[in-house]
Every structure is written in C-alpha cells, then in structure tokens.
Design an enzyme around this catalytic site. Structure first.
Site, mmCIF file in Angstrom:
data_model
loop_
_atom_site.group_PDB
_atom_site.id
_atom_site.type_symbol
_atom_site.label_atom_id
_atom_site.label_comp_id
_atom_site.label_asym_id
_atom_site.label_seq_id
_atom_site.Cartn_x
_atom_site.Cartn_y
_atom_site.Cartn_z
ATOM 1 N N SER A 10 -0.816 7.034 19.952
ATOM 2 C CA SER A 10 -0.053 7.598 18.872
ATOM 3 C C SER A 10 0.936 8.672 19.337
ATOM 4 O O SER A 10 1.796 9.091 18.561
ATOM 5 C CB SER A 10 -0.999 8.228 17.844
ATOM 6 O OG SER A 10 -1.781 9.242 18.446
ATOM 7 N N SER A 65 -4.504 7.824 23.055
ATOM 8 C CA SER A 65 -3.151 8.174 22.629
ATOM 9 C C SER A 65 -2.318 9.000 23.585
ATOM 10 O O SER A 65 -1.137 9.248 23.311
ATOM 11 C CB SER A 65 -3.202 8.888 21.287
ATOM 12 O OG SER A 65 -3.364 7.944 20.279
ATOM 13 N N LYS A 83 3.211 17.396 20.109
ATOM 14 C CA LYS A 83 2.888 16.388 19.090
ATOM 15 C C LYS A 83 2.736 17.097 17.754
ATOM 16 O O LYS A 83 2.228 18.231 17.699
ATOM 17 C CB LYS A 83 1.593 15.687 19.501
ATOM 18 C CG LYS A 83 1.236 14.480 18.667
ATOM 19 C CD LYS A 83 -0.019 13.815 19.243
ATOM 20 C CE LYS A 83 -0.386 12.536 18.524
ATOM 21 N NZ LYS A 83 -1.546 11.873 19.150
HETATM 22 N N1 GLN Z 1 -4.688 3.736 19.187
HETATM 23 C C1 GLN Z 1 -5.938 4.360 18.866
HETATM 24 C C2 GLN Z 1 -6.163 4.373 17.386
HETATM 25 O O1 GLN Z 1 -5.292 3.969 16.674
HETATM 26 C C3 GLN Z 1 -6.037 5.705 19.482
HETATM 27 C C4 GLN Z 1 -5.500 6.781 18.637
HETATM 28 C C5 GLN Z 1 -5.566 8.128 19.292
HETATM 29 O O2 GLN Z 1 -6.013 8.274 20.427
HETATM 30 N N2 GLN Z 1 -5.165 9.130 18.536
HETATM 31 O O3 GLN Z 1 -7.191 4.774 16.944
#
Ligand code: GLN
Length: 487
Positions: free
Chosen positions: A152, A176, A77
C-alpha cells in the site's frame, strides 16, 4: 552516488561543503513534485519545507555542524500523523483530518532535522497491493507508468525511485514496504515488530503494523533505521531493550553465514523471478555463504492466518470512524444511526468495507473459535516453526513477490488475485521478524525484481549486513526520474 551508495551521505556532504544550499535543494524536489507525473503525493508541505530549509542554511552559514539527517528531504505515508498537516490515510473518511500531534517516528526525524516534503498517496487505510484503492487516485510506477507501483506504500516507493524525495517512511502490515520496493526497484525494510514506535500511526492491524524506510540503497535504510528504532513509552508494544544498530556492521565479512532457502517459495513464481533469485544465491555462495534448502509446509497457512487476523483487527480499529468524533460526515441524515451508516457507507471505499465486513463476521461470537482463535493458534505455531529454522540458519532468502509490477485493473473482479501479491511477505509480519527487499535484477520488460531476506527478531544488524554485502556485488538501482539522479 556510487562511492557513497547513500543519497543521505551525498546530500549531507553537498550541504556541508556548501555545494548546494538547502533551500536550493528543497526547491529542486518541490519543482519535480509539482509536475505530478506519478500522483505520488496527497499533500505537499511547501512552506514548511522551505522555512525549515532556510533554518538549515542559517546554521551552515554560521559555521555550525549539521546532523546527518539535517536538511534531508523526506516524504511520509499518509497514515503517519503530522501535527497541523492533514493526514488522510488515502481515504475520503479522513480527507480533511488534521492531527494535533506527531507520530513518534516523524517526531524523531524532525528532531534530527529531516525536512518534510509532503504526505504520500497510498492505498486506503493501507489496504491493497497496487495503490488503486486510494480515494486520491492511483499512483503510477516511475519505471513504467502503465504499471502499478505496488501497495500500500505506492506513493512512497514512487517518490523515491521517481526522485521526489531522498527517502520515505511507510508502513508494512503484510508487505506494504517490501512489495512496492520490489515493484519500483528500491530498498524496503520492515523492521521487527516492536522496534519502531507505532504511536501516531493510524492503525490497520495493530499486531502486524510496523513502520520502516523506503530508500535507494541499503546504507540509507541503515541510517534511517538506526535513527527511528527507539523505545517509546507511548507505544505499549515498543521493545524496551537496547537495539542492535546496523550501520557499523554493514560491511562485516559474511563468509560462513548460513542462508536457508524455503523450497515452498521457489515454486509457482514467475520463472524470470526464480532465475534472478538463483543468481542472488550464486552471489552469496561467492561471498562464502553456506546455502541450504529447507521445507516448511506450514507456510501454506500464512495467507489464511493473515487475512483472518488482519481483517479482524482492522474491523475493530476502523470502528472509531463513525462520523461523530471526527472524519467524514454527510450533510443530511435523519438520526444518529443514519448518520453512522451514511458516514461509513460514503466515507469508506469498497476494499475497506470488504475487510470490515469480513472482520466483523470473523469476530462474531459464533465464529470466533472457528476463525479468529484458530488463526491465532496457527500464528503461534508458525512462530515456533520459524524459531527452529533460525537455529539452523542466520538468514532466510526468498523472492519478494510472485510477479513483477502488473498493469492497472489486474485484479479488477478478483480480490483474491490481489491478495496473492503478499504470498511471500506476510509471514514476516505474522512472526514479527525483520525483513528487507532489495533490487536484484530486471525482467524482460525491464521491470525491477526484488529479493527478500528474513532474520531473527531484533537482528536487523545481521539482516542489513547480508543485504549490504549483496548490494555491493550487484548494485542494480536505477534512478529513473527527478532529483535523486543529480548526484
Ligand atoms: N497488500 C496487503 C494487504 O492489502 C498488505 C497491506 C499492508 O502491508 N499494509 O493487506
């Protein structure tokens, strides 16, 4: 693939027995990546990958033994710092940022001989659940390119199921790793907070962030977790105790294991998901697990706690991007204040700005008691409530997501709709426990469904054992494209 249930073991065997050379293998992945079907990569590290592969081949041909991860192609990532390789966080702000050091988790994999194919696309600064907030454009779900891959870590998940990397490392602040794993039909493991070093991972919300693997199988997740979970003195939140490694206990008998189902997460979800979860429960019953339902009304606070604390921490972490030290800087500005304003206005996308604004508001002196402090207290309360639940159960089982993969623009005018994608996942980050999503079936549109397991903090061994046993009964990973289906 089936006999190994691990692409890492399979590739290792192919390399050792010289059925394929490492350069050949890496070229196959690079050729697939170049087709760019899913927009899963922001940066491809072709030369570095081929050079490293040549070294692995040299070692093999001179009769030396190779380590298990040696020659295995991985993607990272783009929040994970890679020395000399640009690391963008999916943002215009860091479009040209090249770190001068490696994140510890990548340093470990590199020292073990894993080969970096490139840096994955992701939601901007890891904020999102659909990969649509990336400055580099959305990622497509390899199962169905009209659907999002989740977020994400969307690029990471797409690269594993799309056959563009043998495994990937992402981060999970509120879901994520698990939510994209569920949307793409693969395995996503969020380790306990403190098990994998955060050093060199560009932070979103520092008390929640944790890096972990996205893999095709539980065995692969176990191999990668055991490698990267290490104490790191460079991360003050790193756990200094010895780890409960997972590989040797994967296949342990689980009869008698106590599995708890939180009633709160079995309501309000898509009915196909619930019926799939009920089938998972039956499978565990057949494996001798003792199943019981429990209720924990406090989980209704989980989303509020997350969005208050995460925004507060994110706004503070992102304060460093001011256009002065590094990052995006506009060509024209009138004075220092104007420079900072323009850098942040033009460098950040809308979702990031929204969270910075919310977080700054939450931390402003007249509101911290009402929001920040209250959310901290509730987080503590939830942690204690779950500690009692874990006295009764070894594992908690629940859906990973309330829906399967949705289409693009699903939450165009309503950010809350997108935030609800995390309703089943955020709790694990809040209470710092390990959690995993594993594929458990498909809906009528043939989109993957994931089931999620929680275990007590630092008990990744129990978690992966339970996951592995389920996977052995119902293996439903389909490799939909690319190189991973060669085997
Ligand atoms: N979808 C969640 C958010 O937007 C989780 C993001 C993540 O785990 N980086 O905060």
């Amino acid at each position: 693939m089936k006999s190994h249930r691990s692409i890492i073991l399979k590739i290792h065997e192919l390399l050792e027995t010289k059925k394929i050379s490492c350069v050949e293998l890496i070229k196959k992945y690079l050729d697939e990546i170049k087709k760019n079907k899913f927009n899963a990569y922001i940066t491809v590290t072709e030369n570095e990958a081929l050079n490293s592969a040549a070294l692995v081949d040299k070692k093999i041909s001179s009769g030396q033994e190779i380590k298990l991860l040696e020659g295995i192609p991985v993607s990272l990532k783009d929040v994970i710092s890679t020395k000399g390789i640009r690391t963008t966080c999916g943002s215009r702000m860091l479009e040209n940022y090249v770190p001068i050091y490696n994140a510890t988790c990548w340093e470990i994999l590199k020292n073990n001989g894993a080969i970096l194919l490139g840096k994955n696309n992701q939601d901007e600064f890891a904020m999102g659940a659909s990969n649509e907030t990336s400055f580099f454009g959305p990622v497509k779900n390899p199962y169905d390119i009209t659907k999002v891959p989740g977020g994400s870590t969307g690029g990471g998940a797409a690269s594993v199921v799309g056959g563009l990397a043998a495994f990937s490392i992402g981060t999970d602040t509120g879901g994520s790793l698990r939510q994209p794993a569920s949307f793409c039909g693969i395995v996503g493991l969020k380790p306990s907070y403190g098990s994998v070093s955060r050093y060199g991972i560009i932070p979103m919300a520092s008390s929640f962030d944790q890096a972990g693997p996205l893999t095709l199988t539980v065995k692969d997740a176990s191999i990668v977790y055991d490698a990267i979970s290490k104490f790191d003195e460079k991360d003050s939140s790193s756990n200094s105790q010895a780890r409960n490694l997972t590989y040797d206990s994967l296949d342990k008998d689980i009869s008698g294991i106590r599995i708890g189902i939180p009633k709160e997460f079995m309501n309000g979800m898509n009915s196909e998901i619930i019926s799939s979860i009920k089938n998972v429960i039956k499978t565990y019953e057949n494996l001798g697990a003792k199943i019981d339902y429990f209720s924990l009304p406090e989980v209704k606070y989980a989303m509020s706690i997350y969005y208050v604390l995460m925004c507060a921490e994110a706004s503070s972490n992102l304060g460093r991007f001011d256009g002065i030290r590094y990052g995006f800087r506009p060509k024209n500005y009138n004075n220092v204040e104007d420079l900072i304003i323009r850098s942040r206005s033009e460098g950040f996308g809308d979702e990031v700005k929204r969270r910075i604004l919310l977080g700054t508001y939450i931390l402003s002196s007249s509101y911290t008691n009402n929001f920040y402090k209250k959310a901290q207290e509730l987080r503590e309360f939830l942690t204690c409530a779950f500690a009692s639940v874990f006295e009764e159960f070894d594992i908690i089982l629940l859906p990973t997501t309330p829906t399967t993969a949705f289409g693009f623009d699903y939450a165009e005018d309503d950010p809350i709709k997108m935030y609800l994608a995390d309703v089943c996942t955020v709790t694990a980050n809040e209470i710092k426990i390990p959690a995993i999503s594993i594929p458990c079936g498909f809906d009528k549109q043939n989109l993957p469904i994931g089931v999620q397991l929680f275990a007590p903090r630092f008990r990744e061994d129990i978690l992966l054992n339970a996951a592995y046993k389920y996977e052995s009964e119902n293996f439903c990973v389909k490799i939909v494209d690319g190189v991973n289906n060669l085997y």
